[in-house]
Motif scaffolding. Structure first.
Motif, PDB file in Angstrom:
ATOM      1  N   VAL A  37      70.682  20.900  23.414  1.00 12.60           N
ATOM      2  CA  VAL A  37      69.362  20.261  23.273  1.00 12.60           C
ATOM      3  C   VAL A  37      69.458  19.090  22.306  1.00 12.60           C
ATOM      4  N   PHE A  38      70.149  19.289  21.196  1.00  7.45           N
ATOM      5  CA  PHE A  38      70.297  18.211  20.222  1.00  7.45           C
ATOM      6  C   PHE A  38      71.088  17.054  20.828  1.00  7.45           C
ATOM      7  N   GLY A  39      72.144  17.351  21.563  1.00  8.52           N
ATOM      8  CA  GLY A  39      72.927  16.305  22.220  1.00  8.52           C
ATOM      9  C   GLY A  39      72.104  15.524  23.229  1.00  8.52           C
ATOM     10  N   LEU A  40      71.279  16.227  23.984  1.00  6.68           N
ATOM     11  CA  LEU A  40      70.413  15.550  24.962  1.00  6.68           C
ATOM     12  C   LEU A  40      69.385  14.651  24.279  1.00  6.68           C
ATOM     13  N   THR A  41      68.818  15.113  23.169  1.00  8.11           N
ATOM     14  CA  THR A  41      67.843  14.265  22.464  1.00  8.11           C
ATOM     15  C   THR A  41      68.531  13.044  21.861  1.00  8.11           C
ATOM     16  N   LEU A  42      69.737  13.227  21.342  1.00  8.16           N
ATOM     17  CA  LEU A  42      70.470  12.070  20.828  1.00  8.16           C
ATOM     18  C   LEU A  42      70.814  11.107  21.953  1.00  8.16           C
ATOM     19  N   GLY A  43      71.164  11.636  23.114  1.00  6.78           N
ATOM     20  CA  GLY A  43      71.489  10.789  24.254  1.00  6.78           C
ATOM     21  C   GLY A  43      70.310   9.941  24.692  1.00  6.78           C
ATOM     22  N   ILE A  44      69.137  10.554  24.797  1.00 11.09           N
ATOM     23  CA  ILE A  44      67.964   9.782  25.229  1.00 11.09           C
ATOM     24  C   ILE A  44      67.549   8.795  24.141  1.00 11.09           C
ATOM     25  N   THR A  45      67.787   9.140  22.878  1.00  7.00           N
ATOM     26  CA  THR A  45      67.507   8.197  21.791  1.00  7.00           C
ATOM     27  C   THR A  45      68.432   6.990  21.893  1.00  7.00           C
ATOM     28  N   LEU A  46      69.700   7.241  22.153  1.00  8.24           N
ATOM     29  CA  LEU A  46      70.667   6.150  22.298  1.00  8.24           C
ATOM     30  C   LEU A  46      70.320   5.262  23.491  1.00  8.24           C
ATOM     31  N   PHE A 101      61.733   4.080  21.403  1.00  5.24           N
ATOM     32  CA  PHE A 101      62.954   4.413  20.663  1.00  5.24           C
ATOM     33  C   PHE A 101      62.619   5.196  19.397  1.00  5.24           C
ATOM     34  N   MET A 102      61.638   4.723  18.646  1.00  6.58           N
ATOM     35  CA  MET A 102      61.268   5.418  17.409  1.00  6.58           C
ATOM     36  C   MET A 102      60.741   6.822  17.712  1.00  6.58           C
ATOM     37  N   GLY A 103      59.997   6.964  18.802  1.00  3.84           N
ATOM     38  CA  GLY A 103      59.492   8.278  19.186  1.00  3.84           C
ATOM     39  C   GLY A 103      60.613   9.249  19.494  1.00  3.84           C
ATOM     40  N   PHE A 104      61.584   8.789  20.295  1.00  5.22           N
ATOM     41  CA  PHE A 104      62.715   9.659  20.612  1.00  5.22           C
ATOM     42  C   PHE A 104      63.542   9.974  19.368  1.00  5.22           C
ATOM     43  N   ALA A 105      63.650   9.014  18.451  1.00  7.36           N
ATOM     44  CA  ALA A 105      64.401   9.261  17.210  1.00  7.36           C
ATOM     45  C   ALA A 105      63.730  10.364  16.386  1.00  7.36           C
ATOM     46  N   ILE A 139      61.741  12.713  17.564  1.00  5.21           N
ATOM     47  CA  ILE A 139      61.884  13.975  18.288  1.00  5.21           C
ATOM     48  C   ILE A 139      63.276  14.552  18.060  1.00  5.21           C
ATOM     49  N   SER A 140      64.303  13.695  18.052  1.00  5.00           N
ATOM     50  CA  SER A 140      65.663  14.160  17.744  1.00  5.00           C
ATOM     51  C   SER A 140      65.726  14.752  16.347  1.00  5.00           C
ATOM     52  N   MET A 141      65.053  14.092  15.407  1.00  5.92           N
ATOM     53  CA  MET A 141      65.020  14.600  14.038  1.00  5.92           C
ATOM     54  C   MET A 141      64.329  15.960  13.997  1.00  5.92           C
ATOM     55  N   GLY A 142      63.259  16.109  14.753  1.00 13.53           N
ATOM     56  CA  GLY A 142      62.557  17.390  14.804  1.00 13.53           C
ATOM     57  C   GLY A 142      63.429  18.498  15.361  1.00 13.53           C
ATOM     58  N   VAL A 143      64.194  18.192  16.402  1.00 16.25           N
ATOM     59  CA  VAL A 143      65.112  19.180  16.974  1.00 16.25           C
ATOM     60  C   VAL A 143      66.170  19.571  15.951  1.00 16.25           C
ATOM     61  N   ALA A 144      66.705  18.585  15.241  1.00 18.63           N
ATOM     62  CA  ALA A 144      67.728  18.873  14.233  1.00 18.63           C
ATOM     63  C   ALA A 144      67.161  19.737  13.105  1.00 18.63           C
ATOM     64  N   VAL A 145      66.003  19.372  12.600  1.00 14.67           N
ATOM     65  CA  VAL A 145      65.384  20.143  11.512  1.00 14.67           C
ATOM     66  C   VAL A 145      65.063  21.553  11.982  1.00 14.67           C
ATOM     67  N   SER A 146      64.551  21.672  13.193  1.00 16.57           N
ATOM     68  CA  SER A 146      64.228  22.989  13.745  1.00 16.57           C
ATOM     69  C   SER A 146      65.469  23.864  13.851  1.00 16.57           C
ATOM     70  N   ILE A 163      55.286  15.625  15.779  1.00 16.43           N
ATOM     71  CA  ILE A 163      53.980  14.967  15.847  1.00 16.43           C
ATOM     72  C   ILE A 163      54.156  13.451  15.829  1.00 16.43           C
ATOM     73  N   ILE A 164      54.969  12.962  14.895  1.00 17.88           N
ATOM     74  CA  ILE A 164      55.202  11.518  14.804  1.00 17.88           C
ATOM     75  C   ILE A 164      55.892  11.010  16.073  1.00 17.88           C
ATOM     76  N   GLY A 165      56.904  11.732  16.534  1.00 14.86           N
ATOM     77  CA  GLY A 165      57.651  11.308  17.716  1.00 14.86           C
ATOM     78  C   GLY A 165      56.793  11.223  18.958  1.00 14.86           C
ATOM     79  N   PHE A 166      56.023  12.257  19.220  1.00 12.65           N
ATOM     80  CA  PHE A 166      55.179  12.241  20.414  1.00 12.65           C
ATOM     81  C   PHE A 166      54.051  11.225  20.289  1.00 12.65           C
ATOM     82  N   THR A 167      53.571  10.982  19.069  1.00 12.65           N
ATOM     83  CA  THR A 167      52.575   9.933  18.865  1.00 12.65           C
ATOM     84  C   THR A 167      53.164   8.568  19.191  1.00 12.65           C
ATOM     85  N   MET A 168      54.406   8.336  18.758  1.00 13.34           N
ATOM     86  CA  MET A 168      55.077   7.061  19.059  1.00 13.34           C
ATOM     87  C   MET A 168      55.262   6.900  20.570  1.00 13.34           C
TER      88      MET A 168
END
Length: 99
Positions: A19-28, A46-50, A52-59, A87-92
């Motif tokens: 999941v983390f790899g996929l979020t990083l991939g879509i961010t890239l 881009f900022m939204g996906f970034a 969301i990736s941060m949220g996945v990592a923290v989670s 919240i920030i990611g999906f808002t972006m």
């Protein structure tokens, strides 16, 4: 029984890494799209996906730390910490769709 739990724990770790790899991939990919054709919409996406990736990592980190024995206030704090980037990611992403 213990061996089965260890196997499932390992599978769960691999799934979280996927999941983390996929979020990083879509961010890239979104960053590359923004660099190729800069626009405000792609920047927000881009900022939204970034975030969301941060949220996945923290989670994932919070889950690995395991706050089961912690006080209720600590559990609430960690829950907020992992929710804010989402919240920030999906808002972006929302802003990128309607800009």
């Amino acid at each position: 029984m213990v061996e089965t739990a260890a196997v499932f724990r390992g599978v769960l770790v691999v799934m979280r890494l996927a999941v983390f790899g996929l979020t990083l991939g879509i961010t890239l990919i979104s960053f590359q799209a923004y660099r190729k054709k800069p626009s405000e919409r792609l920047q927000y996406a881009f900022m939204g996906f970034a975030f969301i990736s941060m949220g996945v990592a923290v989670s994932s980190v919070i889950t690995q730390l395991g706050v089961g024995g912690a006080s209720e206030l600590v559990r609430i704090f960690f829950g907020m910490t992992e929710t804010i980037p989402f919240i920030i990611g999906f808002t972006m992403l929302y802003v990128s769709l309607y800009r």
